[in-house]
Design a protein around this motif. Structure first.
Motif, short mmCIF file in Angstrom:
data_model
loop_
_atom_site.label_atom_id
_atom_site.label_comp_id
_atom_site.label_asym_id
_atom_site.label_seq_id
_atom_site.Cartn_x
_atom_site.Cartn_y
_atom_site.Cartn_z
N ALA A 163 4.69 -4.98 -3.29
CA ALA A 163 4.08 -3.85 -3.96
C ALA A 163 3.11 -4.25 -5.04
O ALA A 163 2.27 -3.39 -5.18
N GLN A 164 3.63 -5.40 -5.97
CA GLN A 164 2.67 -5.73 -6.94
C GLN A 164 1.54 -6.83 -6.64
O GLN A 164 0.75 -7.22 -7.48
N GLN A 165 1.44 -7.08 -5.32
CA GLN A 165 0.81 -7.90 -4.88
C GLN A 165 -0.60 -7.38 -4.61
O GLN A 165 -0.79 -6.42 -4.40
N ALA A 166 -1.79 -8.36 -4.92
CA ALA A 166 -3.25 -7.75 -4.72
C ALA A 166 -3.62 -7.69 -3.21
O ALA A 166 -2.92 -8.51 -2.43
N GLY A 167 -4.56 -7.03 -2.80
CA GLY A 167 -4.91 -6.96 -1.51
C GLY A 167 -6.32 -5.96 -1.19
O GLY A 167 -6.48 -5.33 -2.18
N HIS A 168 -6.51 -6.09 0.08
CA HIS A 168 -7.77 -5.21 0.49
C HIS A 168 -7.37 -4.50 1.80
O HIS A 168 -6.43 -5.22 2.69
N ASP A 169 -8.23 -3.76 2.42
CA ASP A 169 -8.08 -3.02 3.67
C ASP A 169 -7.65 -4.03 4.84
O ASP A 169 -6.49 -4.00 5.55
N ILE A 170 -8.24 -5.41 4.86
CA ILE A 170 -8.05 -6.32 5.96
C ILE A 170 -6.85 -6.73 5.61
O ILE A 170 -6.03 -7.17 6.90
N ASN A 171 -5.94 -6.98 4.51
CA ASN A 171 -4.67 -7.35 4.46
C ASN A 171 -3.57 -6.57 4.89
O ASN A 171 -2.77 -7.04 5.49
#
Length: 369
Positions: free
Chosen positions: A122-130
């Motif tokens: 929940a607190q981890q960064a990410g983008h669409d691809i992830n």
């Protein structure tokens, strides 16, 4: 025609990706959308372009007591709130669900994140691809050699913004009946998995292999793929059903010349013959050749070409914007497309409050379940 969401008030806190897209869709359909932006965030706004259309814009410093109180005044008047910050940020600003729903119990509090409000990531960064990588969607899209990201359509907009819109509208419908709002936790990882429901189901039934480019809809079969034409452009072929396939083969001049398509071992040879045939003419020649047929062959148009296509023009799919055109509102209601959405306009807080008069709180009803 009265806009389908006329009278619905939506408070959107500036964010990237799916939240402004969701706000655009709701504004296109007639909702009154007030977007709260940070003072001096011009560079951030410039990246949104037409996606930022149809809003009333107000700048508030949410880190100040005055800015928070102004935001809460808008909360009191809103039906739906949209936010897309990392879990906990709105709470630290004093604008989390508890504070907002204390001021407005009927508020629908829409939260948009990649991983969701709960869970180990929940607190981890990410983008669409992830997000689509974790849901299985990315694995299923691409060539046999590697996955290929489908722009940011599947996570940000399909699995994110669209499910946020569905969720907040569903919760708003329930709030009308019971007088109580609720928190909508929309996660791109969840939505992109739901988009794959048919694929997961077919895999369970033994009708889909968990390997890219080996199935009917992922480029595995020769009759559902793209082909390069003589001029280096492409056509798309979607002749899945037998009658469409038969017409495709006949119009390619290959009737009676191809092996049985039911045998996967024959697919490479069928593909080779299709590649050879499509490579013999230009894209426009093939477009004209298949124009009046049910062979399910269409030219692959560029973004600029799509805006000029006669069918897209006849339906009004694109609307004027600045010196060009952008996608118009969708879908069509009772034969009429929603009217073109105007650009956003900046307002003072006093004007926004005047346009959004106070709404009496409803009698306390049962808690939404």
């Amino acid at each position: 025609m009265t806009a389908v969401l006329s009278g619905l008030r939506i408070l959107e806190f500036a964010a990237i990706g799916p939240v402004p897209w969701c706000g655009m869709v709701l504004a296109d359909l007639g909702a009154s959308v007030v977007r709260v932006e940070r003072p001096g965030s011009a560079a951030e706004r410039d990246t949104l372009g037409a996606v930022r259309r149809g809003r009333t814009l107000v700048e508030l410093d949410l880190k100040s007591a005055e800015g928070r109180e102004a935001a809460l005044q808008l909360v009191e008047r809103a039906d739906i709130l949209l936010e897309g910050l990392r879990p906990g940020v709105m709470e630290r600003l004093g604008l989390g669900p508890q504070e907002c729903m204390a001021r407005n119990p009927r508020l629908v509090y829409g939260r948009m994140t990649g991983w969701g409000q709960t869970g180990p990531l929940a607190q981890q960064a990410g983008h669409d691809i992830n997000y689509i990588a974790l849901s299985g969607a990315l694995h299923a899209i691409g060539t046999a050699d590697k996955p290929v990201p489908p722009l940011n359509l599947v996570g940000d907009f399909g699995g994110g913004g669209a499910f946020l819109a569905i969720g907040v509208l569903a919760a708003a419908w329930q709030a009308r009946a019971c007088g109580r709002g609720q928190v909508v936790d929309a996660a791109m990882v969840d939505g992109s998995a739901v988009l794959m429901a048919m694929i997961f189901s077919r895999m369970l039934m033994g009708q889909w292999t968990d390997r890219r480019a080996s199935n009917a809809l992922d480029g595995g079969v020769p009759w559902y793929d793209t082909y390069r034409t003589r001029d280096g452009r492409f056509v798309a072929v979607g002749a899945l059903e037998p009658q469409f396939y038969d017409e495709l083969v006949q119009r390619l001049g290959l009737a009676g010349q191809l092996p049985d398509r039911q045998e996967a071992a024959h697919w490479p040879e069928i593909r080779r013959r299709f590649e050879e045939a499509f490579g013999s003419r230009t894209r426009e020649e093939w477009a004209a050749h298949f124009a009046a047929s049910d062979a399910c062959v269409t030219p692959v148009l560029s973004l600029a070409e799509a805006m000029a296509h006669p069918h897209m023009q006849a339906r009004g799919v694109f609307m004027p914007w600045d010196a060009g055109r952008v996608p118009a509102a969708a879908p069509v209601f009772d034969g009429a497309r929603p009217p073109p959405t105007p650009p956003s306009r900046r307002c003072s807080m006093a004007e926004v409050l005047q346009n959004w008069p106070s709404v009496p709180l409803p009698a306390r009803g049962p808690t939404a379940s």
